[in-house]
Design a protein around this motif. Structure first.
Motif, mmCIF file in Angstrom:
data_model
loop_
_atom_site.group_PDB
_atom_site.id
_atom_site.type_symbol
_atom_site.label_atom_id
_atom_site.label_comp_id
_atom_site.label_asym_id
_atom_site.label_seq_id
_atom_site.Cartn_x
_atom_site.Cartn_y
_atom_site.Cartn_z
ATOM 1 N N MET A 39 0.786 -1.331 -0.044
ATOM 2 C CA MET A 39 0.178 -0.212 0.125
ATOM 3 C C MET A 39 0.871 1.218 -0.080
ATOM 4 S SD MET A 39 -2.788 -0.996 2.739
ATOM 5 C CE MET A 39 -3.821 -2.398 2.804
ATOM 6 N N ALA A 40 0.331 2.457 -0.474
ATOM 7 C CA ALA A 40 0.931 3.704 -0.249
ATOM 8 C C ALA A 40 0.951 3.975 1.284
ATOM 9 C CB ALA A 40 0.061 4.829 -0.993
ATOM 10 N N PRO A 41 1.858 4.613 1.881
ATOM 11 C CA PRO A 41 2.312 4.964 3.111
ATOM 12 C C PRO A 41 1.117 5.497 3.807
ATOM 13 C CG PRO A 41 4.125 5.633 1.723
ATOM 14 C CD PRO A 41 2.990 5.324 0.691
ATOM 15 N N ASP A 42 0.250 6.240 3.229
ATOM 16 C CA ASP A 42 -0.807 6.864 4.054
ATOM 17 C C ASP A 42 -1.995 5.958 4.235
ATOM 18 O OD1 ASP A 42 -1.600 7.168 1.384
ATOM 19 O OD2 ASP A 42 -2.306 9.113 1.700
ATOM 20 N N TRP A 43 -2.216 4.910 3.132
ATOM 21 C CA TRP A 43 -3.004 3.834 3.304
ATOM 22 C C TRP A 43 -2.539 2.699 4.411
ATOM 23 C CZ3 TRP A 43 -7.981 3.736 2.802
ATOM 24 C CH2 TRP A 43 -8.564 4.625 1.710
ATOM 25 N N ALA A 44 -1.392 2.641 4.292
ATOM 26 C CA ALA A 44 -0.748 1.563 5.329
ATOM 27 C C ALA A 44 -1.008 2.129 6.844
ATOM 28 C CB ALA A 44 0.677 1.408 4.882
ATOM 29 N N ALA A 45 -0.755 3.336 6.913
ATOM 30 C CA ALA A 45 -1.215 4.012 7.940
ATOM 31 C C ALA A 45 -2.321 3.977 8.675
ATOM 32 C CB ALA A 45 -0.692 5.276 8.278
ATOM 33 N N ALA A 46 -3.471 4.073 7.796
ATOM 34 C CA ALA A 46 -4.837 4.207 8.063
ATOM 35 C C ALA A 46 -5.327 2.775 8.238
ATOM 36 C CB ALA A 46 -5.584 4.844 6.767
ATOM 37 N N LEU A 47 -4.690 1.918 7.506
ATOM 38 C CA LEU A 47 -5.342 0.697 7.864
ATOM 39 C C LEU A 47 -4.655 -0.393 8.804
ATOM 40 C CD1 LEU A 47 -6.408 -0.497 4.077
ATOM 41 C CD2 LEU A 47 -7.799 0.568 5.988
ATOM 42 N N GLN A 48 -3.602 0.286 9.398
ATOM 43 C CA GLN A 48 -2.979 -0.413 10.514
ATOM 44 C C GLN A 48 -3.752 -1.230 11.568
ATOM 45 O OE1 GLN A 48 -1.847 -0.022 13.723
ATOM 46 N NE2 GLN A 48 -0.721 -1.811 13.674
ATOM 47 N N PRO A 49 -4.686 -0.527 11.758
ATOM 48 C CA PRO A 49 -5.623 -1.146 12.804
ATOM 49 C C PRO A 49 -6.368 -2.534 12.535
ATOM 50 C CG PRO A 49 -6.177 1.212 12.742
ATOM 51 C CD PRO A 49 -5.182 0.849 11.928
ATOM 52 N N VAL A 50 -6.445 -2.796 10.744
ATOM 53 C CA VAL A 50 -6.847 -4.110 10.572
ATOM 54 C C VAL A 50 -5.903 -4.804 9.900
ATOM 55 C CG1 VAL A 50 -9.313 -3.204 10.298
ATOM 56 C CG2 VAL A 50 -7.605 -2.800 8.529
ATOM 57 N N GLU A 51 -4.545 -4.628 10.454
ATOM 58 C CA GLU A 51 -3.422 -5.238 9.792
ATOM 59 C C GLU A 51 -3.602 -6.916 9.945
ATOM 60 O OE1 GLU A 51 1.457 -5.586 9.551
ATOM 61 O OE2 GLU A 51 0.346 -4.106 11.306
ATOM 62 N N GLY A 52 -4.187 -7.110 11.210
ATOM 63 C CA GLY A 52 -4.119 -8.522 11.715
ATOM 64 C C GLY A 52 -5.321 -9.340 10.571
ATOM 65 N N GLN A 53 -6.425 -8.600 10.373
ATOM 66 C CA GLN A 53 -7.494 -9.102 9.370
ATOM 67 C C GLN A 53 -6.996 -9.302 8.115
ATOM 68 O OE1 GLN A 53 -10.287 -10.387 10.337
ATOM 69 N NE2 GLN A 53 -11.183 -10.750 8.139
ATOM 70 N N LEU A 54 -6.090 -8.331 7.682
ATOM 71 C CA LEU A 54 -5.587 -8.401 6.225
ATOM 72 C C LEU A 54 -4.453 -9.666 6.407
ATOM 73 C CD1 LEU A 54 -4.717 -4.730 5.451
ATOM 74 C CD2 LEU A 54 -5.561 -6.166 3.977
ATOM 75 N N ARG A 55 -3.741 -9.943 7.262
ATOM 76 C CA ARG A 55 -2.914 -10.988 7.455
ATOM 77 C C ARG A 55 -3.868 -12.253 7.364
ATOM 78 N NH1 ARG A 55 1.524 -9.377 11.958
ATOM 79 N NH2 ARG A 55 2.910 -8.081 10.394
ATOM 80 N N ARG A 56 -4.967 -12.302 8.030
ATOM 81 C CA ARG A 56 -5.820 -13.699 7.734
ATOM 82 C C ARG A 56 -6.336 -13.780 6.729
ATOM 83 N NH1 ARG A 56 -6.688 -11.742 13.270
ATOM 84 N NH2 ARG A 56 -8.274 -10.090 12.649
ATOM 85 N N MET A 57 -6.707 -12.631 5.635
ATOM 86 C CA MET A 57 -7.041 -12.741 4.582
ATOM 87 C C MET A 57 -5.996 -13.385 3.574
ATOM 88 S SD MET A 57 -10.361 -12.237 4.862
ATOM 89 C CE MET A 57 -10.614 -12.633 3.120
ATOM 90 N N GLY A 58 -4.836 -12.955 3.792
ATOM 91 C CA GLY A 58 -3.688 -13.371 3.168
ATOM 92 C C GLY A 58 -3.738 -14.917 3.289
ATOM 93 N N GLN A 59 -3.686 -15.448 4.542
ATOM 94 C CA GLN A 59 -3.643 -16.877 4.627
ATOM 95 C C GLN A 59 -4.905 -17.421 4.001
ATOM 96 O OE1 GLN A 59 -1.351 -18.537 6.271
ATOM 97 N NE2 GLN A 59 0.174 -16.909 6.962
ATOM 98 N N PHE A 60 -6.092 -17.012 4.059
ATOM 99 C CA PHE A 60 -7.315 -17.817 3.555
ATOM 100 C C PHE A 60 -6.658 -17.707 2.096
ATOM 101 C CE2 PHE A 60 -10.719 -16.421 0.765
ATOM 102 C CZ PHE A 60 -11.594 -17.784 0.913
ATOM 103 N N LEU A 61 -5.974 -16.760 1.266
ATOM 104 C CA LEU A 61 -5.807 -16.738 -0.194
ATOM 105 C C LEU A 61 -4.760 -18.019 -0.347
ATOM 106 C CD1 LEU A 61 -6.041 -13.196 -1.130
ATOM 107 C CD2 LEU A 61 -7.723 -14.987 -1.364
ATOM 108 N N ILE A 62 -3.673 -18.149 0.604
ATOM 109 C CA ILE A 62 -2.972 -19.177 0.631
ATOM 110 C C ILE A 62 -3.717 -20.525 0.614
ATOM 111 C CG2 ILE A 62 -1.122 -20.195 1.704
ATOM 112 C CD1 ILE A 62 0.000 -17.561 2.435
#
Length: 252
Positions: free
Chosen positions: A35-58
């Motif tokens: 992500m662009a840096p400002d999006w990465a900062a804005a979505l940091q609170p849902v980083e755990g959910q993003l990782r879970r979705m990555g595991q789901f795709l794997i």
């Protein structure tokens, strides 16, 4: 269940390019790096959910079902800075046809033929509204370059199976993205096409809305055609002191 945009055949799945293991692994371990840096900062609170979705795709990949778009494009809509977003267009989920989905709602690869029928209808309304002739390709990335965020409510799909990744966890992430856009208190217009997109209205606060039926062939004649979303959006941007969007698309 498929839609009129699901021009799909099973042989296409077998010919899908293999996912790069390193990219897929990074999507699960460090999704904010896409992500662009400002999006990465804005979505940091849902980083755990993003990782879970990555595991789901794997797991989807390892089980042979696959997913669309390709791993490097799953978070593509967050690659341009959040600070530049002036318009939000909300889609449902990616095109389920291999070769169509590229990580931006309603957008396809430039060589995709025929164009999805929802996109054909968008181009028809664009011409009626703004006098811009329909593009011969489905690449909407110039809109994204000019400040239009093309956000699917759900960011992935099983090839050939529309809606297959709904309620798997993407909605938590896209809700957070919409809230972050609104929280900036910068000029913003949201274009909501169809009943699914309209459900997001409570998240948008006082953001000016352009609402109509979905451009799908099943509903376009019931309120999408004639709705002037592009001109109305520019009028609303100007009323907020922001510049209008250049909706034209370059030729091939």
């Amino acid at each position: 269940m498929t839609t009129p945009d699901a021009l799909f055949n099973l042989s296409a799945v077998a010919s899908l390019p293999a996912e790069d293991p390193a990219t897929l692994s990074l999507l699960a371990s460090d999704p904010l790096s896409f992500m662009a840096p400002d999006w990465a900062a804005a979505l940091q609170p849902v980083e755990g959910q993003l990782r879970r979705m990555g595991q789901f795709l794997i797991q989807e990949h390892d089980d042979g079902r696959g997913f669309l778009p390709r791993a490097q494009h799953v978070l593509r809509t967050f690659q341009r800075p959040m600070a530049g977003v002036r318009v939000l267009i909300v889609g449902q989920d990616p095109y389920p046809t291999p070769g169509h989905s590229v990580g931006l709602a309603f957008c396809t690869e430039r060589h995709t033929r025929p164009l999805p029928r929802s996109l054909v209808n968008i181009y028809k309304e664009l011409q009626a509204d703004q006098g811009i002739p329909p593009a011969l390709h489905g690449d909407l990335s110039p809109w994204a370059d000019h400040g239009v965020m093309l956000l699917n409510r759900v960011l992935t799909v099983t090839p050939g199976d529309t809606g297959s990744h709904r309620r798997k966890g993407w909605e938590t992430i896209t809700d957070a993205a919409i809230r972050a856009l609104v929280a900036r208190r910068s000029p913003l217009v949201a274009i909501l096409w169809g009943k699914d997109a309209l459900k997001l209205e409570p998240l948008l606060g006082g953001t000016p809305l352009v609402i109509s039926a979905h451009p799908s062939p099943l509903s376009a004649s019931r309120g999408f055609f004639g709705s002037r979303p592009f001109g109305r959006t520019n009028e609303l941007l100007l009323s907020q002191g922001a510049g209008p969007i250049n909706w034209s698309l370059p030729p091939l």
